[in-house]
Motif scaffolding. Structure first.
Motif, PDB file in Angstrom:
ATOM      1  N   GLY A 163       0.390  41.795   8.231  1.00 22.69           N
ATOM      2  CA  GLY A 163       1.703  41.185   8.430  1.00 22.69           C
ATOM      3  C   GLY A 163       2.012  40.995   9.903  1.00 22.69           C
ATOM      4  N   LEU A 164       1.638  41.960  10.706  1.00 23.29           N
ATOM      5  CA  LEU A 164       1.846  41.872  12.144  1.00 23.29           C
ATOM      6  C   LEU A 164       0.991  40.768  12.750  1.00 23.29           C
ATOM      7  N   LEU A 165      -0.273  40.694  12.332  1.00 21.46           N
ATOM      8  CA  LEU A 165      -1.167  39.635  12.823  1.00 21.46           C
ATOM      9  C   LEU A 165      -0.671  38.260  12.413  1.00 21.46           C
ATOM     10  N   ALA A 166      -0.196  38.138  11.178  1.00 22.95           N
ATOM     11  CA  ALA A 166       0.326  36.858  10.701  1.00 22.95           C
ATOM     12  C   ALA A 166       1.564  36.453  11.496  1.00 22.95           C
ATOM     13  N   ALA A 167       2.391  37.421  11.836  1.00 21.22           N
ATOM     14  CA  ALA A 167       3.586  37.135  12.626  1.00 21.22           C
ATOM     15  C   ALA A 167       3.222  36.650  14.021  1.00 21.22           C
ATOM     16  N   MET A 168       2.049  37.072  14.505  1.00 19.23           N
ATOM     17  CA  MET A 168       1.593  36.647  15.822  1.00 19.23           C
ATOM     18  C   MET A 168       0.821  35.329  15.742  1.00 19.23           C
ATOM     19  N   GLY A 169       0.660  34.774  14.543  1.00 18.95           N
ATOM     20  CA  GLY A 169       0.023  33.478  14.391  1.00 18.95           C
ATOM     21  C   GLY A 169      -1.459  33.518  14.079  1.00 18.95           C
ATOM     22  N   ALA A 170      -2.013  34.670  13.840  1.00 21.45           N
ATOM     23  CA  ALA A 170      -3.443  34.774  13.535  1.00 21.45           C
ATOM     24  C   ALA A 170      -3.710  34.387  12.086  1.00 21.45           C
ATOM     25  N   SER A 171      -4.894  33.856  11.838  1.00 22.63           N
ATOM     26  CA  SER A 171      -5.302  33.532  10.479  1.00 22.63           C
ATOM     27  C   SER A 171      -5.616  34.832   9.751  1.00 22.63           C
ATOM     28  N   SER A 172      -5.060  34.975   8.575  1.00 19.48           N
ATOM     29  CA  SER A 172      -5.203  36.257   7.912  1.00 19.48           C
ATOM     30  C   SER A 172      -5.701  36.143   6.475  1.00 19.48           C
ATOM     31  N   SER A 173      -6.269  35.014   6.088  1.00 16.79           N
ATOM     32  CA  SER A 173      -6.660  34.837   4.684  1.00 16.79           C
ATOM     33  C   SER A 173      -7.781  35.787   4.270  1.00 16.79           C
ATOM     34  N   LEU A 174      -8.850  35.884   5.067  1.00 21.16           N
ATOM     35  CA  LEU A 174      -9.938  36.792   4.714  1.00 21.16           C
ATOM     36  C   LEU A 174      -9.494  38.250   4.819  1.00 21.16           C
ATOM     37  N   LEU A 175      -8.642  38.531   5.796  1.00 21.99           N
ATOM     38  CA  LEU A 175      -8.117  39.896   5.910  1.00 21.99           C
ATOM     39  C   LEU A 175      -7.260  40.264   4.706  1.00 21.99           C
ATOM     40  N   THR A 176      -6.497  39.315   4.220  1.00 22.87           N
ATOM     41  CA  THR A 176      -5.666  39.565   3.052  1.00 22.87           C
ATOM     42  C   THR A 176      -6.527  39.845   1.831  1.00 22.87           C
ATOM     43  N   VAL A 177      -7.576  39.042   1.644  1.00 22.52           N
ATOM     44  CA  VAL A 177      -8.489  39.268   0.524  1.00 22.52           C
ATOM     45  C   VAL A 177      -9.143  40.644   0.646  1.00 22.52           C
ATOM     46  N   SER A 178      -9.540  41.007   1.857  1.00 22.07           N
ATOM     47  CA  SER A 178     -10.146  42.324   2.079  1.00 22.07           C
ATOM     48  C   SER A 178      -9.174  43.451   1.744  1.00 22.07           C
ATOM     49  N   CYS A 179      -7.938  43.287   2.150  1.00 22.90           N
ATOM     50  CA  CYS A 179      -6.940  44.330   1.872  1.00 22.90           C
ATOM     51  C   CYS A 179      -6.628  44.427   0.382  1.00 22.90           C
ATOM     52  N   ILE A 180      -6.598  43.282  -0.289  1.00 29.14           N
ATOM     53  CA  ILE A 180      -6.375  43.307  -1.737  1.00 29.14           C
ATOM     54  C   ILE A 180      -7.527  44.031  -2.410  1.00 29.14           C
ATOM     55  N   LEU A 181      -8.753  43.728  -1.982  1.00 26.24           N
ATOM     56  CA  LEU A 181      -9.919  44.409  -2.537  1.00 26.24           C
ATOM     57  C   LEU A 181      -9.870  45.907  -2.232  1.00 26.24           C
ATOM     58  N   MET A 182      -9.432  46.252  -1.037  1.00 31.24           N
ATOM     59  CA  MET A 182      -9.313  47.661  -0.667  1.00 31.24           C
ATOM     60  C   MET A 182      -8.278  48.358  -1.552  1.00 31.24           C
ATOM     61  N   LEU A 183      -7.169  47.685  -1.798  1.00 31.08           N
ATOM     62  CA  LEU A 183      -6.120  48.242  -2.644  1.00 31.08           C
ATOM     63  C   LEU A 183      -6.611  48.416  -4.079  1.00 31.08           C
ATOM     64  N   VAL A 184      -7.281  47.390  -4.613  1.00 33.83           N
ATOM     65  CA  VAL A 184      -7.818  47.472  -5.970  1.00 33.83           C
ATOM     66  C   VAL A 184      -8.857  48.597  -6.059  1.00 33.83           C
ATOM     67  N   GLY A 185      -9.719  48.687  -5.047  1.00 32.95           N
ATOM     68  CA  GLY A 185     -10.728  49.748  -5.023  1.00 32.95           C
ATOM     69  C   GLY A 185     -10.103  51.131  -4.962  1.00 32.95           C
ATOM     70  N   ALA A 186      -9.067  51.274  -4.157  1.00 35.26           N
ATOM     71  CA  ALA A 186      -8.382  52.569  -4.038  1.00 35.26           C
ATOM     72  C   ALA A 186      -7.736  52.963  -5.364  1.00 35.26           C
ATOM     73  N   ILE A 187      -7.103  51.990  -6.012  1.00 33.38           N
ATOM     74  CA  ILE A 187      -6.465  52.266  -7.300  1.00 33.38           C
ATOM     75  C   ILE A 187      -7.527  52.611  -8.345  1.00 33.38           C
ATOM     76  N   ALA A 188      -8.626  51.852  -8.358  1.00 36.39           N
ATOM     77  CA  ALA A 188      -9.705  52.128  -9.316  1.00 36.39           C
ATOM     78  C   ALA A 188     -10.297  53.510  -9.091  1.00 36.39           C
ATOM     79  N   GLU A 189     -10.496  53.870  -7.832  1.00 42.03           N
ATOM     80  CA  GLU A 189     -11.048  55.190  -7.527  1.00 42.03           C
ATOM     81  C   GLU A 189     -10.082  56.294  -7.951  1.00 42.03           C
ATOM     82  N   LEU A 190      -8.811  56.078  -7.701  1.00 45.62           N
ATOM     83  CA  LEU A 190      -7.789  57.047  -8.089  1.00 45.62           C
ATOM     84  C   LEU A 190      -7.742  57.197  -9.611  1.00 45.62           C
TER      85      LEU A 190
END
Length: 131
Positions: free
Chosen positions: A33-60
Protein backbone atom coordinates in the motif's frame (compact mmCIF):
# COMPACT_ATOMS: atom_id res chain seq x y z
CA UNK A 1 1.90 -44.77 16.44
CA UNK A 2 4.88 -42.99 14.92
CA UNK A 3 2.74 -41.07 12.40
CA UNK A 4 0.68 -39.59 15.21
CA UNK A 5 3.77 -38.11 16.84
CA UNK A 6 4.87 -36.63 13.51
CA UNK A 7 1.45 -35.04 13.03
CA UNK A 8 1.31 -33.62 16.53
CA UNK A 9 4.81 -32.09 16.50
CA UNK A 10 4.73 -30.84 12.92
CA UNK A 11 1.17 -29.59 13.42
CA UNK A 12 2.31 -27.46 16.36
CA UNK A 13 5.25 -26.12 14.31
CA UNK A 14 2.94 -25.36 11.39
CA UNK A 15 0.60 -23.42 13.67
CA UNK A 16 3.52 -21.35 14.97
CA UNK A 17 5.05 -20.67 11.56
CA UNK A 18 1.63 -20.17 9.95
CA UNK A 19 0.78 -17.50 12.53
CA UNK A 20 4.12 -15.77 11.95
CA UNK A 21 3.59 -15.90 8.17
CA UNK A 22 0.09 -14.49 8.61
CA UNK A 23 1.45 -11.51 10.54
CA UNK A 24 4.21 -10.99 7.97
CA UNK A 25 1.74 -11.12 5.08
CA UNK A 26 -0.35 -8.42 6.73
CA UNK A 27 2.78 -6.29 7.12
CA UNK A 28 3.66 -6.99 3.47
CA UNK A 29 0.22 -5.79 2.36
CA UNK A 30 0.81 -2.55 4.28
CA UNK A 31 4.16 -2.20 2.50
CA UNK A 32 2.52 -2.67 -0.89
CA UNK A 33 0.00 0.00 0.00
CA UNK A 34 2.85 2.36 0.79
CA UNK A 35 4.63 1.54 -2.48
CA UNK A 36 1.41 2.02 -4.44
CA UNK A 37 0.90 5.39 -2.77
CA UNK A 38 4.38 6.36 -3.95
CA UNK A 39 3.46 5.40 -7.53
CA UNK A 40 5.30 2.09 -7.82
CA UNK A 41 3.86 -0.79 -9.81
CA UNK A 42 2.60 -3.33 -7.37
CA UNK A 43 0.74 -6.00 -9.37
CA UNK A 44 3.29 -8.81 -8.96
CA UNK A 45 3.86 -7.81 -5.34
CA UNK A 46 0.14 -7.98 -4.71
CA UNK A 47 -0.07 -11.46 -6.23
CA UNK A 48 2.90 -12.52 -4.10
CA UNK A 49 1.29 -11.18 -0.94
CA UNK A 50 -2.00 -12.89 -1.74
CA UNK A 51 -0.12 -16.15 -2.25
CA UNK A 52 1.74 -15.56 1.02
CA UNK A 53 -1.55 -14.94 2.82
CA UNK A 54 -3.17 -18.05 1.31
CA UNK A 55 -0.08 -20.10 2.19
CA UNK A 56 -0.07 -18.80 5.76
CA UNK A 57 -3.75 -19.61 6.19
CA UNK A 58 -3.28 -23.07 4.65
CA UNK A 59 -0.33 -23.78 6.93
CA UNK A 60 -2.28 -22.59 9.96
CA UNK A 61 -5.32 -24.71 9.03
CA UNK A 62 -3.16 -27.76 8.30
CA UNK A 63 -1.42 -27.35 11.64
CA UNK A 64 -4.71 -27.07 13.52
CA UNK A 65 -6.12 -30.11 11.71
CA UNK A 66 -2.94 -32.08 12.47
CA UNK A 67 -2.97 -31.21 16.15
CA UNK A 68 -6.70 -31.80 16.45
CA UNK A 69 -6.58 -35.16 14.66
CA UNK A 70 -3.11 -36.48 15.50
CA UNK A 71 -4.52 -39.56 17.21
CA UNK A 72 -7.52 -40.14 14.92
CA UNK A 73 -6.32 -42.55 12.26
CA UNK A 74 -9.53 -42.14 10.25
CA UNK A 75 -8.63 -38.46 9.68
CA UNK A 76 -5.28 -39.32 8.07
CA UNK A 77 -6.64 -38.61 4.56
CA UNK A 78 -7.60 -35.07 5.54
CA UNK A 79 -4.12 -34.46 6.94
CA UNK A 80 -2.54 -35.82 3.76
CA UNK A 81 -4.64 -33.47 1.60
CA UNK A 82 -3.67 -30.43 3.70
CA UNK A 83 -0.02 -31.48 3.65
CA UNK A 84 -0.09 -31.64 -0.16
CA UNK A 85 -1.80 -28.22 -0.33
CA UNK A 86 0.90 -26.60 1.83
CA UNK A 87 3.68 -28.28 -0.17
CA UNK A 88 2.12 -27.14 -3.47
CA UNK A 89 1.83 -23.56 -2.22
CA UNK A 90 5.48 -23.61 -1.16
CA UNK A 91 6.55 -24.76 -4.63
CA UNK A 92 4.31 -22.19 -6.37
CA UNK A 93 5.74 -19.48 -4.14
CA UNK A 94 9.27 -20.39 -5.19
CA UNK A 95 8.25 -20.41 -8.86
CA UNK A 96 6.69 -16.97 -8.45
CA UNK A 97 9.92 -15.72 -6.90
CA UNK A 98 11.85 -16.79 -10.00
CA UNK A 99 9.21 -15.35 -12.37
CA UNK A 100 9.38 -12.07 -10.47
CA UNK A 101 13.10 -11.80 -11.13
CA UNK A 102 14.43 -13.40 -7.98
CA UNK A 103 16.98 -16.14 -7.85
CA UNK A 104 16.04 -19.78 -7.43
CA UNK A 105 17.31 -21.04 -4.10
CA UNK A 106 17.42 -24.75 -3.39
CA UNK A 107 18.02 -23.95 0.28
CA UNK A 108 14.87 -21.78 0.41
CA UNK A 109 12.82 -24.47 -1.27
CA UNK A 110 14.10 -27.24 0.98
CA UNK A 111 13.71 -25.28 4.23
CA UNK A 112 10.16 -24.36 3.22
CA UNK A 113 9.34 -27.99 2.55
CA UNK A 114 10.86 -29.70 5.61
CA UNK A 115 7.97 -29.33 8.06
CA UNK A 116 5.15 -29.87 5.51
CA UNK A 117 6.89 -32.99 4.16
CA UNK A 118 7.30 -34.38 7.69
CA UNK A 119 3.62 -33.55 8.29
CA UNK A 120 2.71 -35.43 5.11
CA UNK A 121 4.85 -38.40 6.18
CA UNK A 122 2.98 -38.48 9.50
CA UNK A 123 -0.35 -38.49 7.67
CA UNK A 124 0.80 -41.28 5.37
CA UNK A 125 2.04 -43.33 8.32
CA UNK A 126 -1.33 -42.90 10.03
CA UNK A 127 -3.09 -43.96 6.83
CA UNK A 128 -0.92 -47.09 6.66
CA UNK A 129 -1.67 -47.86 10.31
CA UNK A 130 -5.38 -48.11 9.44
CA UNK A 131 -4.72 -51.20 7.40
Amino acid sequence: MQGSKFLKVTGILMIIFGAIALILSIIAFAGIGLLAAMGASSSLLTVSCILMLVGAIAELVAGIIGVKNWNKLEKAGTCIVWGVIVIALCVVSNILTVVGGGEFSVVNLLTGLVIPVLYLIGGIQNKKAIG
